[in-house]
Scaffold this active site. Structure first.
Site, PDB file in Angstrom:
ATOM      1  N   HIS A   1      24.528-131.691 -81.993  1.00 11.26           N
ATOM      2  CA  HIS A   1      25.118-132.006 -83.303  1.00 11.26           C
ATOM      3  C   HIS A   1      24.657-133.354 -83.867  1.00 11.26           C
ATOM      4  O   HIS A   1      24.240-133.443 -85.014  1.00 11.26           O
ATOM      5  CB  HIS A   1      26.646-132.041 -83.210  1.00 11.26           C
ATOM      6  CG  HIS A   1      27.239-130.795 -82.624  1.00 11.26           C
ATOM      7  ND1 HIS A   1      26.824-129.543 -82.985  1.00 11.26           N
ATOM      8  CD2 HIS A   1      28.222-130.607 -81.714  1.00 11.26           C
ATOM      9  CE1 HIS A   1      27.526-128.637 -82.321  1.00 11.26           C
ATOM     10  NE2 HIS A   1      28.376-129.256 -81.540  1.00 11.26           N
TER      11      HIS A   1
ATOM     12  N   ASP B   1      23.983-124.156 -84.658  1.00  7.41           N
ATOM     13  CA  ASP B   1      24.652-125.448 -84.505  1.00  7.41           C
ATOM     14  C   ASP B   1      25.579-125.514 -85.709  1.00  7.41           C
ATOM     15  O   ASP B   1      25.119-125.702 -86.842  1.00  7.41           O
ATOM     16  CB  ASP B   1      23.650-126.600 -84.528  1.00  7.41           C
ATOM     17  CG  ASP B   1      24.354-127.931 -84.280  1.00  7.41           C
ATOM     18  OD1 ASP B   1      25.484-128.107 -84.786  1.00  7.41           O
ATOM     19  OD2 ASP B   1      23.795-128.793 -83.586  1.00  7.41           O
ATOM     20  N   HIS B   2      26.879-125.332 -85.475  1.00  7.18           N
ATOM     21  CA  HIS B   2      27.749-125.107 -86.632  1.00  7.18           C
ATOM     22  C   HIS B   2      27.835-126.337 -87.541  1.00  7.18           C
ATOM     23  O   HIS B   2      28.226-126.229 -88.693  1.00  7.18           O
ATOM     24  CB  HIS B   2      29.139-124.606 -86.210  1.00  7.18           C
ATOM     25  CG  HIS B   2      29.950-125.608 -85.488  1.00  7.18           C
ATOM     26  ND1 HIS B   2      29.889-125.784 -84.145  1.00  7.18           N
ATOM     27  CD2 HIS B   2      30.861-126.506 -85.935  1.00  7.18           C
ATOM     28  CE1 HIS B   2      30.708-126.747 -83.798  1.00  7.18           C
ATOM     29  NE2 HIS B   2      31.317-127.201 -84.853  1.00  7.18           N
TER      30      HIS B   2
END
Ligand code: NAP
Length: 483
Positions: free
Chosen positions: A239, A176-177
């Site tokens: 996110h 999950d950047h």
């Protein structure tokens, strides 16, 4: 302050889907920047793999174009040729048998092996199976998988089960950047390496928390995919919930992958089910600059949301009484991601002044510029008597690092280096992903069973009016969306 670069161990990284958009846009440019920074050892190999038939030279030419196109402004491209010498390519079909022997012969024994699955999730099982059957991956290998990790609890469980046939949880890195951003790690440092905030970090002193992820773009060319997903699946389940967890979690006993992820999981499990009045969904409308959501996805009857705002409650000792307001959407006023922690107002004002003391706010900015602001009340400078004014104590990392911020690694760079180091702290564990779906599934199921359409909102606005009312009803206001 100069950041220290600690080179990682020697590695072979195989990128499945190396000819795709994500590899071009993020993975290859990110690796190049780490190479320039001196973090990648001179013997490391990066092997592209996809169905396209091409040799090493053609892939290097493709990578050169991609890195040039997607490099950050100011990146030093003088080491591009050296970097490209580390790249190779093997043509494989995830669902075919050709190429796997060659891939095996390219991967060196005795170095870290990482396999990046930058392909559709429907191929994860095939690739995992062939890596195992061909003896390419072993018990020390790591695999990296991308979002979307399922579209509901059942499909996420299925994906976890497919990967678990060949890899144990310690080998699986779910990206999950958002978790790779400098500020996200700094949030943990600010909370757990200082005495200043943690004693106040609870419902007694925090009035509410806002988490906003706003985009200015519409669904663009991803219309068909997006219409089957929507803001809840595409952004909230991963996110926004990850950010919520980092804000709300208890201090882990140690900064260790499982200790941190255990605490995040407890937050997700403590989320209360949402009431219908806690949810606002929206779809952007057409304007002179472009089509509306329904035209963009080519489905006049679509009930998928391009905007969602939620009032979330966490049922535990620390947070009962402090709502968390989450919102995310497309075609909004500005591109920004931020978390705002609003503390309670002082209980009594001793100043006889027109400007009453206002609540302190800690604003954690994730994009476009990472940093934190803490607003405090001070006396307005000058001889005009005791007047109060609210000012930010600005902590932008670019300034703090004494540079213009361009040498700070972006999220993908940091996360890929963490994979090579074998550090899973900033990656989602399988049970976290499943718990997040278990919370979102009933909400989405209600929408899908009902006939209510999302509220229309103007492109370039802050979302539907109803989202403003979600806070007004509680005598609160969203922080203005601005970049
Ligand atoms: P893409 O542009 O469609 O690329 C897909 C890649 O998979 C191509 O390299 C393709 O190459 C390869 N591929 C397709 N079928 C294959 C097969 N049978 N065997 C081996 N390789 C195969 O997709 P993408 O945008 O890069 O996305 C990749 C993954 O990352 C997806 O899961 C996506 O949801 C996720 N993701 C992407 C982004 C982004 O910004 N793009 C952001 C977050 C997550 P060949 O045609 O040469 O085989």
């Amino acid at each position: 302050m100069v950041s220290r670069i600690i080179p990682v161990e020697d590695f072979d990284l195989v990128i499945f889907g190396a000819t795709g958009d994500l590899a071009h846009r993020k993975i290859l440019p990110g690796l190049y920047r780490r190479y320039v920074a001196g973090q990648i050892p001179g013997t490391a190999q990066i092997i592209g793999a996809a169905r396209t038939q091409q040799d090493d030279a053609a892939f290097r030419a493709e990578a050169r174009e991609a890195i040039r196109k997607f490099a950050n402004k100011g990146d030093d491209l003088s080491q591009l040729d050296d970097f490209l010498n580390h790249l190779g390519y093997v043509a494989v079909d995830a669902r075919g048998e050709g190429g796997w022997d060659e891939l095996k012969s390219r991967v060196r024994p005795g170095v870290v092996h990482a396999f990046y699955f930058s392909v559709a999730p429907s191929l994860f099982g095939d690739i995992a199976q062939r890596l195992a059957d061909n003896g390419i991956a072993d018990a020390d290998s790591r695999i990296v998988v991308e979002k979307p990790f399922g579209r509901d609890l059942a499909s996420a469980r299925e994906l976890n089960a497919v990967l678990a046939r060949h890899f144990v949880e310690q080998q699986i890195y779910r990206i999950d950047h958002y978790l790779g951003k400098e500020t996200v790690q700094n949030l943990m440092a600010v909370r757990f390496a200082n005495m200043l905030f943690e004693p106040l970090w609870n419902a007694q002193y925090v009035d509410h928390v806002q988490i906003t992820v706003a985009e200015t773009v519409g669904v663009g060319g991803r219309g068909e995919y997006y219409d089957h997903s929507g803001a809840m699946r595409d952004m909230v389940q991963n996110h926004l919930m990850q950010l919520l967890c980092l804000i709300a979690m208890e201090p882990p006993y140690h900064f260790d992958p499982n200790a941190v992820r255990d605490e995040k999981l407890k937050v997700i499990r403590a989320l209360e089910p949402l009431e219908p009045g806690d949810i606002v969904r929206g779809q952007y409308q057409a304007d002179s600059d472009g089509p509306g959501y329904l035209q963009d996805v080519g489905n006049a009857d679509s009930r998928t949301e391009s905007f969602v705002a939620l009032k979330v409650r966490i049922a535990n000792w620390r947070w009962t009484g402090t709502p968390f307001y989450l919102r995310t959407g497309k075609k909004l006023r500005a591109r920004t991601s931020e978390i705002v922690v609003t503390f309670k107002a002082p209980p009594h004002s001793i100043f006889d002044t027109e400007n009453e003391p206002r609540s302190n706010q800690l604003v954690i900015k994730l994009q476009p510029n990472e940093g934190m602001d803490l607003t405090v009340m001070i006396k307005e400078p000058g001889p005009g008597g005791m007047r109060l004014v609210q000012v930010p104590l600005d902590m932008s990392f670019a300034d703090a690092l004494g540079a213009d911020g361009t040498d700070m690694p972006d999220a993908y760079e940091r996360l890929i280096m963490d994979v090579i180091r074998g550090n899973q702290t900033l990656f989602m564990r399988g049970d976290e992903v499943e718990a997040a779906w278990a919370w979102t599934d009933p909400i989405i199921a209600d929408w899908e069973a009902g006939s209510k359409r999302p509220e229309p909102y103007d492109a370039g606005s802050s979302g539907p009016e109803e989202a403003l009312r979600l806070l007004h009803r509680d005598n609160r206001r969203w922080r203005e969306i601005r970049s």
